[in-house]
Design a protein around this motif. Structure first.
Motif, short mmCIF file in Angstrom:
data_model
loop_
_atom_site.label_atom_id
_atom_site.label_comp_id
_atom_site.label_asym_id
_atom_site.label_seq_id
_atom_site.Cartn_x
_atom_site.Cartn_y
_atom_site.Cartn_z
N ALA A 117 0.83 -1.21 0.00
CA ALA A 117 0.00 0.00 0.00
C ALA A 117 0.87 1.25 0.00
CB ALA A 117 -0.93 0.01 1.22
N ASN A 118 0.31 2.32 -0.54
CA ASN A 118 0.89 3.65 -0.43
C ASN A 118 0.28 4.35 0.77
OD1 ASN A 118 2.48 3.51 -2.82
ND2 ASN A 118 0.68 4.03 -4.06
N ILE A 119 1.08 5.17 1.45
CA ILE A 119 0.58 5.92 2.60
C ILE A 119 0.58 7.40 2.24
CG2 ILE A 119 0.91 6.48 5.04
CD1 ILE A 119 2.42 3.85 5.35
N TYR A 120 -0.59 8.02 2.36
CA TYR A 120 -0.75 9.43 2.00
C TYR A 120 -1.09 10.26 3.22
CZ TYR A 120 -1.39 7.70 -2.83
OH TYR A 120 -1.23 7.09 -4.05
N LEU A 121 -0.82 11.55 3.10
CA LEU A 121 -1.32 12.55 4.04
C LEU A 121 -2.54 13.17 3.36
CD1 LEU A 121 -0.73 13.93 6.76
CD2 LEU A 121 0.65 15.60 5.52
N GLU A 122 -3.69 13.11 4.04
CA GLU A 122 -4.93 13.57 3.41
C GLU A 122 -5.56 14.71 4.21
OE1 GLU A 122 -9.06 14.20 2.89
OE2 GLU A 122 -8.29 13.11 4.64
N LYS A 123 -5.94 15.75 3.49
CA LYS A 123 -6.65 16.86 4.14
C LYS A 123 -7.61 17.47 3.13
CE LYS A 123 -6.12 21.01 6.96
NZ LYS A 123 -5.16 21.96 7.60
N THR A 124 -8.88 17.56 3.52
CA THR A 124 -9.95 18.15 2.70
C THR A 124 -9.92 17.61 1.27
OG1 THR A 124 -8.61 20.10 2.15
CG2 THR A 124 -10.03 20.23 4.11
N GLY A 125 -9.74 16.31 1.13
CA GLY A 125 -9.82 15.69 -0.19
C GLY A 125 -8.57 15.71 -1.02
N GLU A 126 -7.49 16.29 -0.51
CA GLU A 126 -6.24 16.32 -1.25
C GLU A 126 -5.26 15.32 -0.66
OE1 GLU A 126 -4.57 20.18 -1.60
OE2 GLU A 126 -6.36 21.08 -2.48
N PHE A 185 -4.15 8.38 5.02
CA PHE A 185 -4.97 7.64 4.08
C PHE A 185 -4.07 6.58 3.45
CE2 PHE A 185 -6.73 6.74 -0.11
CZ PHE A 185 -8.09 6.62 0.13
N ILE A 186 -4.40 5.32 3.67
CA ILE A 186 -3.56 4.23 3.19
C ILE A 186 -4.32 3.49 2.10
CG2 ILE A 186 -2.17 2.24 3.88
CD1 ILE A 186 -2.50 3.20 6.79
N GLU A 187 -3.74 3.46 0.90
CA GLU A 187 -4.43 2.85 -0.23
C GLU A 187 -3.64 1.66 -0.75
OE1 GLU A 187 -6.77 4.43 -4.12
OE2 GLU A 187 -4.71 5.12 -3.91
N ALA A 188 -4.30 0.51 -0.82
CA ALA A 188 -3.66 -0.70 -1.32
C ALA A 188 -3.30 -0.53 -2.79
CB ALA A 188 -4.58 -1.90 -1.14
N ARG A 248 5.82 5.62 -0.35
CA ARG A 248 5.45 4.85 -1.54
C ARG A 248 5.63 3.35 -1.28
NH1 ARG A 248 4.85 6.53 -6.59
NH2 ARG A 248 5.91 8.50 -6.13
N ASP A 249 4.70 2.56 -1.77
CA ASP A 249 4.81 1.10 -1.64
C ASP A 249 6.14 0.64 -2.24
OD1 ASP A 249 4.31 -1.57 -1.25
OD2 ASP A 249 3.01 -1.77 -3.01
N GLY A 250 6.87 -0.15 -1.49
CA GLY A 250 8.16 -0.64 -1.97
C GLY A 250 9.34 0.19 -1.54
N ASP A 251 9.07 1.36 -0.92
CA ASP A 251 10.17 2.18 -0.43
C ASP A 251 10.85 1.44 0.72
OD1 ASP A 251 11.93 4.06 0.50
OD2 ASP A 251 10.46 5.66 0.79
#
Length: 304
Positions: free
Chosen positions: A111-120, A146-149, A126-129
Motif C-alpha cells: 500500500a501507499n501511505i498518503y497525508l490527506e486533508k480536505t480531499g487532497e 490515508f492508506i491505499e492498497a 510509496r509502496d516498496g520504499d
C-alpha cells in the motif's frame, strides 16, 4: 487475531485523484474491546490490526480511530483503503501543538501511505520504499493518514504496517533537526536538555557501531552515573554490576570511541534512545556551576 466484520454503511468517501469515480462505502471492522460509534470504529487500544474477513472488498474504505499517543497499525492482505484517525485523549485545543511521526515496518508492503486533508492527497510513503529506519513526521493539523492498497497479483504475503507517535512539536523538532543536526549544543541548550530529556547519564563511549545502510551510528555507552531515564534503556549487565546501554545518532555526526566522560542526554523515539546534547562532562560541570552561581540554572541536578 479476532475480527468482527460489519456491513458497509455510513458516508461515502470519494478518491481525491478520481473525483468522478463511484463513491466508495465505508466498511467497518474492529477488534474485541473496540467500540462501534455510529459510522466509525473507535479503539482505546494503542495498536490495531485487521485483515480480510470472508471476502475481498477491493473498493471499500475502512476507518479506525485510535486514542493512544503511540502504537502501531498492521494491515494484513491490504485491499481498498484505510483511513487512520488519531484522536489522543487530550483537549482538541492542544492538537495544533502536536506532531505525528510514523516509522514503517521493515517489510511493510502492499500500500501507499498518503497525508490527506480536505480531499487532497500528498504521498508520504510509496509502496516498496525500503528506506531503513526512515521516520516521516508532519504536523497534526496538516491532515490524517490515508492508506491505499496497490494492485497486486498475490496479496497473501503482503502486510502494510508502521509504528506511530504523537509528540509536542518542540520535541519533534529536536529529534529531526534539518539544519546542522550534528551541531554542538550551546550552554543554554545543554542546561535545558538536562531538565527536559528522557534520559540523562554520565558515561563513556565504549564502542561505536556504524550502520551504513540505515545511515545511523549506535553508541555503546558505559554508565558511570544515571540521573534519569524514562525507559529501561540503560541496565545492569553481567556479574560486574556495570550499567550499560545504547544510544543512536546520525552516521554523519562521525561519533568515535574515545577517552573521558560525557553527559549524554536525549529522547526516546519508537523505543530507541536518540542522542540529544552530549558535552564532555567537565564542560557540563563548568556550565552548571556558572549558571548556578548566577541563579540561572533551570533545574537542580548533582553535577559530580
Amino acid at each position: 487475531v479476532w475480527r468482527l466484520g460489519l456491513p458497509s454503511w455510513g458516508r461515502g468517501y470519494q478518491h481525491p485523484e478520481h473525483p468522478f469515480a463511484p463513491i466508495h462505502k465505508v466498511s467497518l471492522a474492529s477488534l474485541p474491546g473496540n467500540k462501534v460509534l455510529g459510522e466509525k470504529v473507535e479503539s482505546d487500544l494503542r495498536s490495531w490490526r485487521t485483515g480480510l474477513t470472508h471476502e475481498s472488498h477491493k473498493k471499500d474504505v475502512e476507518q479506525v480511530y485510535l486514542r493512544c499517543s503511540e502504537g502501531s497499525i498492521e494491515w494484513m492482505y491490504p485491499t481498498g483503503a484505510l483511513i487512520v484517525n488519531l484522536r489522543p485523549n487530550t483537549s482538541p485545543a492542544s492538537y495544533k501543538h502536536l506532531t505525528v511521526c510514523i516509522k514503517p515496518f521493515k517489510d511493510s508492503a502492499g500500500a501507499n501511505i498518503y497525508l490527506e486533508k480536505t480531499g487532497e492527497l500528498k504521498l508520504l510513503v510509496r509502496d516498496g520504499d525500503r528506506s531503513p529506519s526512515k521516520v516521516y513526521c508532519f504536523g497534526y493539523d496538516q491532515g490524517g493518514l490515508f492508506i491505499e492498497a496497490t494492485p497486486q497479483q498475490d496479496i497473501s504475503r503482503k502486510i502494510t504496517g508502521f509504528q506511530y507517535e504523537l509528540m509536542n512539536k518542540g520535541i519533534a523538532s529536536d529529534l529531526h533537526t534539518v539544519s546542522a543536526p550534528c551541531r554542538p549544543c550551546s550552554d543554554t541548550e545543554v542546561l535545558l536538555a538536562v531538565c527536559t530529556s528522557d534520559f540523562v547519564i554520565r558515561g563513556s563511549i565504549q564502542d561505536v557501531t556504524n550502520q551504513a545502510e540505515e545511515q545511523e551510528s549506535i553508541i555503546h555507552v558505559g554508565v558511570n552515573k544515571l540521573y534519569r531515564q524514562k525507559s529501561k534503556v540503560f541496565q545492569l549487565t553481567g556479574e560486574s554490576g556495570n550499567w550499560r546501554g545504547q544510544i543512536k545518532t546520525l552516521l554523519e555526526c562521525g561519533v568515535k570511541p574515545g577517552d573521558g566522560d560525557f553527559l549524554f542526554t536525549g529522547r526516546m523515539h519508537f523505543g530507541e534512545a536518540r542522542l540529544g546534547c552530549a558535552p564532555r562532562f567537565k564542560d557540563f560541570q563548568r556550565m552548571y556551576k556558572e549558571a548556578k552561581d548566577k541563579g540561572l540554572n533551570p533545574c537542580e541536578i548533582g553535577p559530580d
